[in-house]
Design an enzyme around this catalytic site. Structure first.
Site, PDB file in Angstrom:
ATOM      1  N   ILE A  58       0.912  -1.144   0.000  1.00  0.00           N
ATOM      2  CA  ILE A  58       0.000   0.000   0.000  1.00  0.00           C
ATOM      3  C   ILE A  58       0.955   1.197   0.000  1.00  0.00           C
ATOM      4  O   ILE A  58       1.893   1.256   0.801  1.00  0.00           O
ATOM      5  CB  ILE A  58      -0.938  -0.019   1.236  1.00  0.00           C
ATOM      6  CG1 ILE A  58      -1.838   1.228   1.293  1.00  0.00           C
ATOM      7  CG2 ILE A  58      -0.198  -0.176   2.548  1.00  0.00           C
ATOM      8  CD1 ILE A  58      -2.919   1.153   2.396  1.00  0.00           C
ATOM      9  N   SER A  59       0.759   2.135  -0.929  1.00  0.00           N
ATOM     10  CA  SER A  59       1.705   3.242  -1.081  1.00  0.00           C
ATOM     11  C   SER A  59       1.784   4.100   0.182  1.00  0.00           C
ATOM     12  O   SER A  59       0.851   4.141   0.995  1.00  0.00           O
ATOM     13  CB  SER A  59       1.285   4.134  -2.255  1.00  0.00           C
ATOM     14  OG  SER A  59       1.220   3.375  -3.438  1.00  0.00           O
ATOM     15  N   GLN A  60       2.901   4.807   0.306  1.00  0.00           N
ATOM     16  CA  GLN A  60       3.096   5.757   1.408  1.00  0.00           C
ATOM     17  C   GLN A  60       1.978   6.806   1.366  1.00  0.00           C
ATOM     18  O   GLN A  60       1.664   7.323   0.278  1.00  0.00           O
ATOM     19  CB  GLN A  60       4.467   6.425   1.212  1.00  0.00           C
ATOM     20  CG  GLN A  60       4.827   7.426   2.271  1.00  0.00           C
ATOM     21  CD  GLN A  60       6.142   8.130   1.944  1.00  0.00           C
ATOM     22  OE1 GLN A  60       6.822   7.797   0.986  1.00  0.00           O
ATOM     23  NE2 GLN A  60       6.489   9.117   2.745  1.00  0.00           N
TER      24      GLN A  60
END
Ligand code: SAM
Length: 212
Positions: A58-60
């Protein structure tokens, strides 16, 4: 749950230059801990990418906020996302009132996120397939957001972008990418802005990297 942590995260995002009120409000309403595996929920509001299985992330939060802000959304834009992953980015866009189509190439991740969206009542069209070829059936899109890093901008995605529309896409090698913010001025004219130093998992497909 985690309301204080969410407020703290929003302060971090503001500190890093996120100014769009609508993006910040969506980050308060969409609960990131619902999109990560049980064991890492306590870390859900740290400003870092987290594992979601199948070697994907899950992206930053900052990256999600930055890309969403860069899309310069109007009311009810039709958006194509490449790389559904956990569904968090799509959920932020739906929360902001957008009509979202999102493609994921990993079948198990696609199925898991579809179930999560059904359980949470999030309305988006989640599609299983190779996003580098887009989703012709619903084109053109007002915005396209690519959340995995490829070697170049897929031509078919540019074609499926509406004139006047914007695409945000990380492009580079496998270790580091430049964020390209592209405005389609006309069928033949693009305006590009580039911001360096992003790191995404690879965009794999017909117009992406050819293997894992
Ligand atoms: N937007 C996601 C989120 O909010 O969690 C981030 C997802 S992760 C950084 C990138 C995702 O892109 C992975 O789930 C990966 O399987 C997917 N992906 C890679 N290449 C793809 C392709 N050609 N088409 C669709 N999805 C792809």
């Amino acid at each position: 749950m985690y309301e204080t942590e969410r407020q703290e995260l929003i302060k971090v995002l503001i500190g890093k230059g996120i100014t769009d009120e609508n993006v910040l409000k969506a980050f308060f309403r969409v609960e990131r801990h619902l999109f990560v595996p049980e064991i890492i929920k306590p870390h859900a509001y740290s400003d870092v990418a987290l594992p979601i299985g199948h070697e994907q992330t899950i992206s930053q939060p900052y990256t999600v906020a930055f890309m969403t802000q860069a899309l310069e959304l109007d009311e009810r834009c039709k958006i194509l996302e490449i790389g559904t992953g956990s569904g968090f980015q799509a959920a932020i866009l739906v929360d902001m009132g957008m009509k979202v189509y999102s493609i994921e190439r990993n079948y198990e991740i696609h199925q898991r996120t579809q179930k999560l969206f059904d359980d949470l009542g999030i309305r988006a069209a989640l599609i299983y397939g190779d996003g580098t070829i887009g989703w012709e059936e619903a084109a053109p899109y007002d915005r396209i957001i690519v959340t995995a890093g490829g070697p170049e901008v897929p031509k078919r995605l540019l074609k499926q972008l509406a004139v006047g529309g914007k695409m945000v896409i990380p492009v580079g090698d496998r270790n580091s990418q430049t964020m390209q913010i592209i405005t389609k001025i006309s069928e033949t004219e693009l305006l590009k802005k580039e911001i360096p130093n992003f790191k995404f998992v690879p965009l794999i497909g017909k117009e992406g990297w050819k293997n894992e």
